[in-house]
Design a protein around this motif. Structure first.
Motif, PDB file in Angstrom:
ATOM      1  N   CYS A 190       0.850  -1.191   0.000  1.00  0.00           N
ATOM      2  CA  CYS A 190       0.000   0.000   0.000  1.00  0.00           C
ATOM      3  C   CYS A 190       0.884   1.238   0.000  1.00  0.00           C
ATOM      4  CB  CYS A 190      -0.917   0.026   1.218  1.00  0.00           C
ATOM      5  SG  CYS A 190      -1.904   1.555   1.295  1.00  0.00           S
ATOM      6  N   PRO A 191       0.891   2.018  -1.089  1.00  0.00           N
ATOM      7  CA  PRO A 191       1.730   3.230  -1.144  1.00  0.00           C
ATOM      8  C   PRO A 191       1.277   4.327  -0.189  1.00  0.00           C
ATOM      9  CG  PRO A 191       1.062   2.505  -3.348  1.00  0.00           C
ATOM     10  CD  PRO A 191       0.221   1.760  -2.367  1.00  0.00           C
ATOM     11  N   ARG A 192       0.054   4.199   0.328  1.00  0.00           N
ATOM     12  CA  ARG A 192      -0.426   5.190   1.297  1.00  0.00           C
ATOM     13  C   ARG A 192      -0.029   4.796   2.728  1.00  0.00           C
ATOM     14  NH1 ARG A 192      -1.563   6.635   5.387  1.00  0.00           N
ATOM     15  NH2 ARG A 192      -3.270   7.890   6.209  1.00  0.00           N
ATOM     16  N   CYS A 193      -0.294   3.537   3.100  1.00  0.00           N
ATOM     17  CA  CYS A 193       0.050   3.075   4.445  1.00  0.00           C
ATOM     18  C   CYS A 193       1.531   2.714   4.558  1.00  0.00           C
ATOM     19  CB  CYS A 193      -0.807   1.861   4.827  1.00  0.00           C
ATOM     20  SG  CYS A 193      -2.584   2.208   4.898  1.00  0.00           S
ATOM     21  N   LEU A 194       2.203   2.591   3.409  1.00  0.00           N
ATOM     22  CA  LEU A 194       3.637   2.277   3.345  1.00  0.00           C
ATOM     23  C   LEU A 194       3.958   0.983   4.085  1.00  0.00           C
ATOM     24  CD1 LEU A 194       5.227   5.820   3.759  1.00  0.00           C
ATOM     25  CD2 LEU A 194       4.753   4.555   1.663  1.00  0.00           C
ATOM     26  N   THR A 195       3.148  -0.051   3.796  1.00  0.00           N
ATOM     27  CA  THR A 195       3.389  -1.358   4.397  1.00  0.00           C
ATOM     28  C   THR A 195       2.874  -2.449   3.491  1.00  0.00           C
ATOM     29  OG1 THR A 195       3.017  -2.735   6.338  1.00  0.00           O
ATOM     30  CG2 THR A 195       1.198  -1.345   5.662  1.00  0.00           C
ATOM     31  N   ALA A 196       3.419  -3.634   3.719  1.00  0.00           N
ATOM     32  CA  ALA A 196       2.856  -4.813   3.079  1.00  0.00           C
ATOM     33  C   ALA A 196       1.537  -5.150   3.743  1.00  0.00           C
ATOM     34  CB  ALA A 196       3.821  -5.995   3.229  1.00  0.00           C
ATOM     35  N   ILE A 197       0.607  -5.733   2.979  1.00  0.00           N
ATOM     36  CA  ILE A 197      -0.627  -6.259   3.550  1.00  0.00           C
ATOM     37  C   ILE A 197      -0.871  -7.632   2.943  1.00  0.00           C
ATOM     38  CG2 ILE A 197      -1.615  -3.982   3.981  1.00  0.00           C
ATOM     39  CD1 ILE A 197      -3.412  -4.357   1.600  1.00  0.00           C
ATOM     40  N   SER A 198      -1.599  -8.457   3.671  1.00  0.00           N
ATOM     41  CA  SER A 198      -1.813  -9.823   3.211  1.00  0.00           C
ATOM     42  C   SER A 198      -2.888  -9.860   2.126  1.00  0.00           C
ATOM     43  CB  SER A 198      -2.228 -10.720   4.381  1.00  0.00           C
ATOM     44  OG  SER A 198      -3.462 -10.297   4.911  1.00  0.00           O
ATOM     45  N   ASP A 199      -2.983 -10.995   1.441  1.00  0.00           N
ATOM     46  CA  ASP A 199      -3.972 -11.147   0.369  1.00  0.00           C
ATOM     47  C   ASP A 199      -5.380 -10.861   0.862  1.00  0.00           C
ATOM     48  OD1 ASP A 199      -1.934 -11.868  -1.333  1.00  0.00           O
ATOM     49  OD2 ASP A 199      -2.301 -14.022  -1.194  1.00  0.00           O
TER      50      ASP A 199
END
Length: 874
Positions: A190-199
């Protein structure tokens, strides 16, 4: 049926107020329950355990209708089990909600013109804890409003010290068992939250995009590829075709020029490519697409990242520094200038992933992350259901569960956040990697640093059924209350949460699954079945309805719509109807108390009871058995509907009404009926209590003088049945209902008295003549009685004298007019439905509408003709 009333002191003389006021009752009652410790659970008790964990709401959240729905179902289950004598634990708590909470606090900082980086990690985390203490957790107060019977002294938070120890413990064990590893792979970014997220944290929706077809290569070695993400072509490292596609066999293995760059890329053959889709050739960008990454692994292709964490182009050249969407337009324009654009389709509607937290479009990105190797864990989770250790209810949801756990990809558990459980891994100056358990000291000295990432929120909530009980310590609570009896949750988080708990519970607890049953419910929708959404403007704050109609009304409405695994529509009119039901219970109990209903002493012998008394007790025991069966099958809608119709229709509208003449006559029959009515109300209120706790508590304690219905015995079916009495009262109901219908058809007012002759002698209904006359407003026949209408019903005869009551001639004229209109409607509808040309052209909905009109006309004709036949001759 337990005779709970015998164990209680006599009923108090305090009268009930004339009206039920939920706002005056609910708050004080709930606090009294909590103060008396009714909802607490003793781990050293000899009672059998019954355990349910709350699906932990986010600390950022507030009570929405989905929470109210789920909590109502859990509360009903646990209240009943508590009354049945189980040591009942409903475990409360909240989730720290990593991304959501960090976003909230970052927005607050933004109002001050600051970012988390201005504070630094330690100060920022302190700020989040401060926010949590001051603003978070408002949902706890709202749970009290709803009446949630949770063990508040056991409340947990996923970032509590004990739960943090559990997280560190299981991470260490999984790491040592080589079930946690670190690797560079494609993740959802997520370029807004600046983190990986799961499927499962990606929401897919159809977006308007563009499909651009362009040529790669030169001359005879050109190939057309299509893409919706032209900006990623800067990172292409191959073009892939199917091995058996004759169109491209001459190109496989050759290098072709990648436009807008000074690179050449190979054409590779891979069975992943669908030769029937598009041109049968696809661009391969291993660093920015999960499927392309797999192709790259199979063909040993390089991975070239062309975007940073903000989705800004990093590739050298004229596009460097552009946002991904700006770069998309610029790259298409540059390709068009070179004559390489073959086709452009706009808009091109396609499924696009969005961050479930902020709705930003997800960017697949090659990144070094921590992963759980789910293969053996998922197999164990599937086996536990297949071999019957865990049952999924409704059973048809098993397929959805197996489709998920049997096809799980490794789980990316690292998040590039500051709020959460920090990954317990330290890196040394010479490349050392050390995973530290909760009882171990982390390595120290120059060059050592802890991993900066935190764990996915679902990692800690996956431990919820046992971490809340003190694991990894072998506590009394863990021994008593694990595994949970049932998990009540929505089918929408079957994958998010349920599968995680199954995997971790089986792994950590030596193969013992975290719960015996998974009871899945649907989602709450508006009264038209539409999903509730702020954008639709149909979101309801349940507190508004509780303020207006009372918590019991909201709870009963939600429970009455709760069919297993099915979505639940709800509208304000339905809540208002449930409020009316609560008022009906109140008024009927108040009437009963005013007329001497009592729970004192044992029930009289059946030989002293009237058939009406025996009928209601027989029905009462049947309802107890039905409700028990529905509870065991998680059929909340059916049990609520059963109780609604029994209480309103049979107890209040029939038994109470039929008993009025008995009460008025007095004597032993009246005393017997007063005790029967007290018993029926006592048991009915206890049956209703788990779903509507507040009004039933007030009424039951007033009726019985008992301490609290919360700790009263759950009713048991005594086995008493009287089929003859049931048949007799059913016949009586038929007579009364039919005469009431006739009166209504003739336009008589409900209170209008009519002379009547009842031929009941020699029938089982003879003893009911006073009640029949009172309920139907029938006067004695008198000397001048003339039978102008006779109704034979269920083997008895009711003759009515309507002379002087209605204008027969005018009524016949009115009915004849209505009959003519119905016959005309019937003829028109029949003609249309018999017209083949019309049927061939008319839309289905038009034909259906005419069929409905015909059916209605035919019903009206039968009804009106029956009314005419029953009218006396003018």
């Amino acid at each position: 049926m337990t005779d709970n009333a015998q164990q209680q002191p006599p009923a108090p003389t305090t009268e009930l107020p004339t009206q039920y006021a939920p706002a005056d009752v609910e708050g004080p009652l709930y606090e009294r329950w909590v103060e008396r410790g009714y909802f607490e659970a003793d781990a050293k008790s000899d009672k059998p355990p019954y355990t349910v964990v709350i699906p932990p709401p986010n600390v950022t959240g507030s009570l929405h209708l989905g929470h109210a729905f789920e909590h109502t179902l859990i509360d009903a289950l646990t209240r009943r089990k508590r009354m049945q004598g189980y040591e009942t634990l409903w475990q409360p708590g909240m989730d720290h909600a990593g991304i959501a909470t960090q976003n909230v606090v970052e927005r607050e900082l933004g109002k001050e013109g600051k970012s988390r980086h201005d504070l630094g990690r330690e100060a920022f985390v302190e700020r989040v804890w401060k926010w949590k203490a001051e603003s978070g957790g408002q949902i706890s107060g709202q749970m009290r409003r709803l009446g949630d019977g949770v063990a508040w002294t056991r409340e947990r938070f996923t970032m509590d010290e004990g739960l943090s120890q559990a997280v560190q413990t299981i991470f260490k064990r999984l790491y040592d068992d080589e079930l946690i590893y670190r690797a560079e792979r494609i993740i959802n970014w997520c370029p807004r939250c600046l983190t990986a997220i799961s499927d499962i944290e990606v929401n897919y929706q159809d977006d308007d995009g563009e499909l651009v077809s362009m040529t790669y290569g030169e001359g005879d070695e050109t190939i057309v590829v299509a893409t919706t993400r032209a900006e990623t072509m800067l990172g292409d490292t191959a073009v892939a075709v199917h091995p058996e596609d004759e169109r491209y066999k001459h190109l496989v293995g050759k290098l072709i020029k990648l436009p807008l760059t000074d690179r050449s890329i190979p054409v590779v053959a891979d069975e992943h490519v669908d030769p029937e889709f598009g041109t049968g050739a696809v661009k391969v960008t291993p660093a920015h697409d999960p499927n392309d990454f797999e192709i790259g692994q199979r063909h040993d292709l390089p991975s070239i990242a062309v975007m940073d964490e903000h989705a800004v182009i990093t590739a050298h050249g004229p596009f460097q520094g552009l946002d991904r969407l700006e770069a998309r337009s610029a790259i298409v324009a540059a390709l068009r200038a070179e004559g390489r654009i073959v086709a452009e389709k706009r808009p091109y509607v396609h499924s696009v992933g969005h961050c479930s937290r902020c709705s930003t479009t997800i960017e697949p990105r090659l990144s070094m992350q921590w992963w759980v190797k789910v293969g053996p864990l998922a197999k164990a989770a599937g086996d536990a259901v297949r071999d019957g250790r865990v049952k999924i209810h409704p059973q048809e949801m098993e397929k959805r569960y197996f489709d998920w756990v049997d096809n799980l990809h490794d789980w990316c558990i690292s998040r590039q956040l500051w709020w959460g459980h920090r990954i317990p891994v330290w890196y040394g100056p010479d490349g050392e990697v050390v995973c530290v358990g909760p009882d171990e000291e982390p390595p120290s000295g120059e060059g050592w640093r802890q991993d900066s990432d935190v764990l996915d929120t679902w990692f800690s909530s996956g431990l919820w059924p046992f971490s809340t009980l003190g694991w990894p310590e072998q506590t009394d609570s863990l021994a008593k209350f694990y595994p949970n009896s049932v998990l009540v949750t929505g089918y929408d988080i079957l994958f998010f949460w349920v599968a995680r708990m199954m995997m971790f519970g089986l792994y950590a607890m030596d193969g013992t699954p975290p719960f015996h049953t998974i009871a899945l419910h649907g989602m709450v929708r508006d009264q038209n079945g539409k999903k509730m959404s702020k954008s639709f403007g149909n979101v309801v704050n349940p507190l508004d309805w509780m303020d207006k109609y009372g918590s019991d009304a909201l709870r009963f409405t939600l429970a009455r719509g709760a069919n297993p695994g099915v979505d639940v529509p709800i509208g304000e009119d339905w809540v208002q109807g449930s409020r009316n039901f609560a008022n009906k219970i109140w008024n009927a109990t108040r009437f009963a108390l005013m007329n001497g209903a009592t729970v004192e002493g044992p029930l009289p012998d059946a030989s002293r009871m009237s058939s009406t008394d025996r009928w209601i007790l027989s029905r009462l025991n049947s309802v107890v058995a039905e409700v028990d069966a529905y509870y065991e099958d998680y059929q909340f809608a059916k049990l609520s509907d059963t109780l609604f119709h029994f209480a309103w229709d049979e107890v209040f509208d029939w038994y109470v009404e039929l008993s009025k003449t008995t009460f008025q006559a007095g004597g032993e029959p009246a005393e017997v009926s007063k005790r029967v009515l007290g018993e029926v109300l006592d048991v009915t209120l206890r049956l209703l209590h788990p779903v509507v706790p507040f009004v039933t508590e007030t009424l039951w304690t007033t009726l019985t003088g008992g301490e609290s219905v919360v700790v009263a015995d759950w009713p048991a079916d005594s086995g008493f049945r009287d089929e003859a009495a049931e048949r007799e009262i059913e016949t009586l109901q038929s007579v009364i209902t039919e005469v009431r219908r006739f009166r209504a058809d003739q336009g008589l007012q409900p209170g209008q008295r009519v002379p009547a002759r009842l031929t009941l002698d020699g029938t089982a209904l003879a003893a009911h003549e006073p009640a029949v006359r009172q309920l139907l407003r029938l006067q004695p026949e008198g000397d001048s009685f003339t039978a102008t209408a006779t109704l034979p019903v269920a083997g008895v005869e009711v003759a009515l004298d309507l002379s002087g009551v209605i204008d027969v001639a005018a009524e016949r004229k009115r009915l004849a007019k209505d009959l003519a209109a119905a016959e005309k409607e019937q003829a028109q509808a029949t003609a249309k439905l018999g017209n083949e040309a019309f049927l061939a052209k008319a839309p289905d909905h038009v034909v259906d509408k005419i069929r409905t009109r015909l059916a209605k006309a035919e019903e009206d004709i039968v009804r009106i003709r029956t009314q005419l036949e029953r009218l006396p001759q003018a």
